[in-house]
Write an enzyme that holds these catalytic residues in place. Structure first.
Site, PDB file in Angstrom:
ATOM      1  N   ARG A   1     -16.143   1.216  11.002  1.00  0.00           N
ATOM      2  CA  ARG A   1     -14.979   0.274  11.513  1.00  0.00           C
ATOM      3  C   ARG A   1     -15.202   0.127  13.014  1.00  0.00           C
ATOM      4  NH1 ARG A   1     -12.149   0.290   7.131  1.00  0.00           N
ATOM      5  NH2 ARG A   1     -11.190   2.398   6.228  1.00  0.00           N
TER       6      ARG A   1
ATOM      7  N   GLU B   1      -3.091   0.170  12.817  1.00  0.00           N
ATOM      8  CA  GLU B   1      -3.928  -0.880  12.604  1.00  0.00           C
ATOM      9  C   GLU B   1      -4.195  -1.194  10.851  1.00  0.00           C
ATOM     10  OE1 GLU B   1      -6.995  -0.796  11.225  1.00  0.00           O
ATOM     11  OE2 GLU B   1      -6.897   1.337  11.622  1.00  0.00           O
TER      12      GLU B   1
ATOM     13  N   SER C   1      -4.836   5.342  -2.587  1.00  0.00           N
ATOM     14  CA  SER C   1      -4.341   4.417  -1.888  1.00  0.00           C
ATOM     15  C   SER C   1      -5.022   2.992  -2.031  1.00  0.00           C
ATOM     16  CB  SER C   1      -4.569   4.563  -0.412  1.00  0.00           C
ATOM     17  OG  SER C   1      -4.068   3.957   0.365  1.00  0.00           O
ATOM     18  N   HIS C   2      -5.499   2.329  -1.217  1.00  0.00           N
ATOM     19  CA  HIS C   2      -5.923   1.031  -1.507  1.00  0.00           C
ATOM     20  C   HIS C   2      -7.192   0.653  -2.130  1.00  0.00           C
ATOM     21  CE1 HIS C   2      -7.495   2.830   1.981  1.00  0.00           C
ATOM     22  NE2 HIS C   2      -8.436   1.890   2.079  1.00  0.00           N
TER      23      HIS C   2
ATOM     24  N   ASP D   1       2.456   2.783   0.658  1.00  0.00           N
ATOM     25  CA  ASP D   1       2.570   2.879   1.950  1.00  0.00           C
ATOM     26  C   ASP D   1       1.981   2.002   2.852  1.00  0.00           C
ATOM     27  OD1 ASP D   1      -0.101   3.724   1.668  1.00  0.00           O
ATOM     28  OD2 ASP D   1       0.216   5.625   2.375  1.00  0.00           O
ATOM     29  N   ARG D   2       1.329   0.904   2.511  1.00  0.00           N
ATOM     30  CA  ARG D   2       0.725  -0.155   3.206  1.00  0.00           C
ATOM     31  C   ARG D   2       1.594  -1.381   3.285  1.00  0.00           C
ATOM     32  NH1 ARG D   2      -5.694   0.052   4.160  1.00  0.00           N
ATOM     33  NH2 ARG D   2      -5.709   2.438   4.539  1.00  0.00           N
TER      34      ARG D   2
ATOM     35  N   ASP E   1       0.178  -1.793  -1.080  1.00  0.00           N
ATOM     36  CA  ASP E   1      -1.268  -1.127  -1.565  1.00  0.00           C
ATOM     37  C   ASP E   1      -0.987  -0.401  -2.713  1.00  0.00           C
ATOM     38  OD1 ASP E   1      -0.024   0.752  -0.353  1.00  0.00           O
ATOM     39  OD2 ASP E   1      -1.793   1.779   0.248  1.00  0.00           O
TER      40      ASP E   1
ATOM     41  N   ARG F   1     -10.566  12.074  -1.704  1.00  0.00           N
ATOM     42  CA  ARG F   1     -10.698  11.018  -2.404  1.00  0.00           C
ATOM     43  C   ARG F   1     -12.274  10.762  -3.068  1.00  0.00           C
ATOM     44  NH1 ARG F   1      -7.362   6.726   1.110  1.00  0.00           N
ATOM     45  NH2 ARG F   1      -5.250   7.603   1.108  1.00  0.00           N
TER      46      ARG F   1
ATOM     47  N   THR G   1      -6.368   8.558  14.123  1.00  0.00           N
ATOM     48  CA  THR G   1      -6.190   7.739  13.009  1.00  0.00           C
ATOM     49  C   THR G   1      -5.690   8.821  12.039  1.00  0.00           C
ATOM     50  OG1 THR G   1      -7.850   5.989  13.433  1.00  0.00           O
ATOM     51  CG2 THR G   1      -7.288   6.614  10.908  1.00  0.00           C
TER      52      THR G   1
ATOM     53  N   ASP H   1      -0.537   2.846  -3.517  1.00  0.00           N
ATOM     54  CA  ASP H   1       0.500   3.868  -3.581  1.00  0.00           C
ATOM     55  C   ASP H   1       1.846   3.385  -2.554  1.00  0.00           C
ATOM     56  OD1 ASP H   1      -1.017   4.041  -1.229  1.00  0.00           O
ATOM     57  OD2 ASP H   1      -0.627   6.085  -0.784  1.00  0.00           O
TER      58      ASP H   1
ATOM     59  N   THR I   1      -9.386  11.505   5.849  1.00  0.00           N
ATOM     60  CA  THR I   1      -8.106  10.993   6.538  1.00  0.00           C
ATOM     61  C   THR I   1      -6.851  11.193   5.862  1.00  0.00           C
ATOM     62  OG1 THR I   1      -9.703   9.137   7.366  1.00  0.00           O
ATOM     63  CG2 THR I   1      -7.256   9.060   8.061  1.00  0.00           C
TER      64      THR I   1
ATOM     65  N   LYS J   1       3.761   6.579   6.065  1.00  0.00           N
ATOM     66  CA  LYS J   1       3.818   5.142   6.443  1.00  0.00           C
ATOM     67  C   LYS J   1       4.594   4.364   4.984  1.00  0.00           C
ATOM     68  CE  LYS J   1      -0.854   3.846   5.469  1.00  0.00           C
ATOM     69  NZ  LYS J   1      -1.718   5.129   5.325  1.00  0.00           N
TER      70      LYS J   1
HETATM   71  C1  G16 Z   1      -4.950   6.643   5.387  1.00  0.00           C
HETATM   72  C2  G16 Z   1      -4.507   7.155   6.399  1.00  0.00           C
HETATM   73  C3  G16 Z   1      -3.958   6.489   7.567  1.00  0.00           C
HETATM   74  C4  G16 Z   1      -5.315   5.789   8.272  1.00  0.00           C
HETATM   75  C5  G16 Z   1      -6.001   4.896   6.910  1.00  0.00           C
HETATM   76  C6  G16 Z   1      -7.229   4.488   7.237  1.00  0.00           C
HETATM   77  O1  G16 Z   1      -4.215   5.426   4.776  1.00  0.00           O
HETATM   78  O2  G16 Z   1      -3.075   7.679   6.069  1.00  0.00           O
HETATM   79  O3  G16 Z   1      -3.612   7.003   8.631  1.00  0.00           O
HETATM   80  O4  G16 Z   1      -5.193   4.780   8.933  1.00  0.00           O
HETATM   81  O5  G16 Z   1      -6.267   5.934   5.659  1.00  0.00           O
HETATM   82  O6  G16 Z   1      -8.329   5.596   7.510  1.00  0.00           O
HETATM   83  P1  G16 Z   1      -9.789   5.454   7.845  1.00  0.00           P
HETATM   84  O7  G16 Z   1      -9.893   4.200   8.723  1.00  0.00           O
HETATM   85  O8  G16 Z   1     -10.032   6.952   7.879  1.00  0.00           O
HETATM   86  O9  G16 Z   1     -10.426   4.717   6.446  1.00  0.00           O
HETATM   87  P2  G16 Z   1      -4.005   5.280   3.319  1.00  0.00           P
HETATM   88  O10 G16 Z   1      -3.477   4.108   3.167  1.00  0.00           O
HETATM   89  O11 G16 Z   1      -5.507   5.135   2.571  1.00  0.00           O
HETATM   90  O12 G16 Z   1      -3.365   6.585   2.758  1.00  0.00           O
END
Ligand code: G16
Length: 541
Positions: free
Chosen positions: A494, A362, A111-112, A279-280, A275, A20, A342, A277, A16, A374
């Site tokens: 999910r 979400e 990210s998170h 962005d959340r 989070d 990772r 997504t 990085d 996504t 974001k």
């Molecule tokens: C990334 C994407 C988001 C997405 C999220 C969750 O966020 O940038 O657009 O909504 O992952 O994705 P999934 O449901 O596929 O795990 P982040 O903050 O992890 O970079």
């Protein structure tokens, strides 16, 4: 400059949001180099141009930055801008790319996800608009990783990432920049800092939990230095390579301490978390947790209260699994509403084309056309701006919003680290059932339509299929199923559950209770317990 022979790895498909994997995977010989070279090989026309590199400071960040710098020099970039200490939050990296007209950027983050020697790492490429590379580029990168046989790198000493200023690296300029200043200045152009300063000065207590991740320095500069919040208002402010062993995920599980504090009688008036990085975001007011879907709707409905959006917003975009709360705002404002798959990358075209101004997901993500990612702190500042302008707390703002637009009860149930075959089997079974679902009754619920979401990008005409199973019920409730594209072990299922309730007298029900029948139907349709062997979700948000 030397050319190093290598062999492909077969697992470098970007998810996504970039590639990772666990750190030990990235530490395999040539693993990071293969992916970085595949990025460069998939791009055209960057000779002599500028690349931005920044990361969230997690374990292995500095090592990969040194590799990326030496490879960028060998591939012909003219200049690389790097955040001091290798740090740039994802939204700040997006801003730097845009502000300095860079060709693109490499963002190092998972990210998170947790950080540390055996935890997660990630590499993502952002294009010149500052946003995540669209699918046609990530597909090209993946194709390249499958055939790559060499990479180019210069033989040079490591660059000192902690000294602001410019140095030469084998003919390429490396500029180490202050990671915070440009971003903080941008925020000051968008929001009414003097009104927020007055709010805080009047005794309104704000706390931000940076979760020992990248937003600490940004939040200290903005909240404590520019907005006058007392020292210590930013908690866990120092970015640590292992995030202090925390899971830097701003939700009700991992930011529970903050939530409990805000909910306590003498706790702060407003709490927020971000989070790994940056962005959340998670927003909590006294007596009220704000779901990300509601946050998008409230921000959109109140956008003109912030100076940067005083002229109104052109449209709103949300990912498909995000609740339809924002749709009702768009309808009332008479502006465009866009439903995307997504992934923030799908918003880029809409923002570039001026179709959408505000976007949200979400997954604790909200942002606007100020950057192409974001932006956690942006959302926090937007809320503070709205509170300052309306002179109302979070709970009043949300309650009045529901009274005006109706409430979209909403929850996401995650089943993490599920056996991959079981998860794929569950989704395949759902796809097989789609045609038979319409008209079926489950208790009081009747399925109106069921499909596998496909997106037709209205700007470039590209089509993205298989983006999640939607089961819609008569009356507007729905359940959505998809597999996460960001996990690093097993599969994460999910399940997104939503019910629209127009009646204000019924807005005070506990969320899981309000959704109980839909949650049971989701299990029945998808056979979650039977197929995953799980009795309950790992995380409920
Ligand atoms: C990334 C994407 C988001 C997405 C999220 C969750 O966020 O940038 O657009 O909504 O992952 O994705 P999934 O449901 O596929 O795990 P982040 O903050 O992890 O970079």
């Amino acid at each position: 400059m030397k050319t190093v022979s290598t062999t492909p790895y077969n697992d470098q498909k970007p998810g996504t949001s970039g590639l990772r994997k666990k750190v030990p995977v990235f530490q395999q010989p040539n693993y990071a180099e293969n992916f970085i070279q595949s990025i460069f090989d998939s791009l055209e026309g960057f000779e002599g141009k500028t690349l931005v590199i920044g990361g969230d400071g997690r374990y292995y960040n500095r090592e990969v930055i040194q590799k990326a710098l030496k490879m960028a020099a060998a591939s012909g970039f003219g200049k690389v801008m790097v955040g001091k200490g290798g740090i740039l939050s994802t939204p700040a990296a997006s801003h730097v790319i845009r502000k300095y007209g860079a060709f693109g950027g490499i963002v190092l983050s998972a990210s998170h996800n947790p950080g540390g020697p055996t935890e997660d790492f990630g590499i993502k490429y952002n294009i010149g608009n500052g946003g995540p590379a669209p699918e046609k580029i990530t597909d090209a990168i993946f194709a390249r990783t499958k055939v790559i046989d060499s990479y180019k790198i210069v033989d040079a000493d490591d660059v000192d990432l902690d000294a602001i200023g410019s140095v030469d690296l084998a003919g390429m300029t490396v500029e180490i920049i202050d990671p915070v200043a440009d971003y903080a200045d941008l925020m000051e152009t968008l929001f009414d800092f003097s009104a927020i300063r007055a709010l805080i000065g009047s005794g309104f207590r704000v706390v931000i939990d940076s979760m020992s991740a990248v937003t600490g320095p940004y939040a200290v500069e903005i909240l404590e230095k520019r907005l006058g919040a007392p020292q210590g208002s930013v908690r866990n402010a120092e970015p640590l390579p292992d995030f202090g062993h925390h899971h830097p995920d701003p939700n009700l599980v991992h930011a529970k301490e903050l939530y409990d504090d805000v909910m306590s009688a003498d706790g702060p008036d407003f709490g927020a978390a971000s989070d790994g990085d940056g962005d959340r975001n998670m927003v909590v007011g006294k007596g009220m947790f704000v779901t990300p879907s509601d946050s998008l709707a409230v921000i959109a409905a109140n956008a003109t209260l912030a100076p940067g959006y005083a002229g109104g917003i052109a449209g709103i975009a949300r990912s498909m699994p995000t609740s339809a709360a924002a749709d009702r705002v768009a309808e009332k404002l008479g502006i465009g509403m866009y439903e995307t798959p997504t992934g923030w990358k799908f918003f880029g075209n809409l923002l570039d084309a001026g179709k959408a101004t505000v976007c949200g997901e979400e997954s604790f993500g909200t942002g606007s056309n100020h950057v192409r990612e974001k932006d956690g702190l942006w959302a926090v500042l937007f809320w503070l701006n709205i509170i300052a302008a309306r002179k109302e707390g979070v709970k009043d703002i949300i309650t009045k919003h529901w009274a005006e637009f109706g409430r979209n009860y909403y929850s996401r149930h995650d089943y993490e680290e599920v056996d991959t075959d079981a998860a794929n089997g569950l989704m395949a079974n759902l796809r097989d059932k789609l045609a038979t679902l319409p008209g079926q009754r489950f208790g009081a619920l009747t399925v109106s339509t069921a499909d596998d979401f496909a997106y037709n990008d209205p700007v470039d005409g590209s089509v993205s299929k298989n983006q999640g199973i939607r089961v819609l019920f008569e009356g507007g409730s729905r359940v959505v199923f998809r597999l996460s594209g960001t996990g690093t072990s097993g599969a994460t299922l999910r399940v997104y559950v939503e019910r629209y309730e127009p009646d204000a007298a019924r807005h005070g029900i506990e969320t899981q209770e309000a959704l109980a029948d839909l949650i049971a139907v989701a299990d029945e349709i998808a056979e979650i317990k039977a197929r995953t062997g799980r009795d309950a979700p790992t995380v409920i948000t």
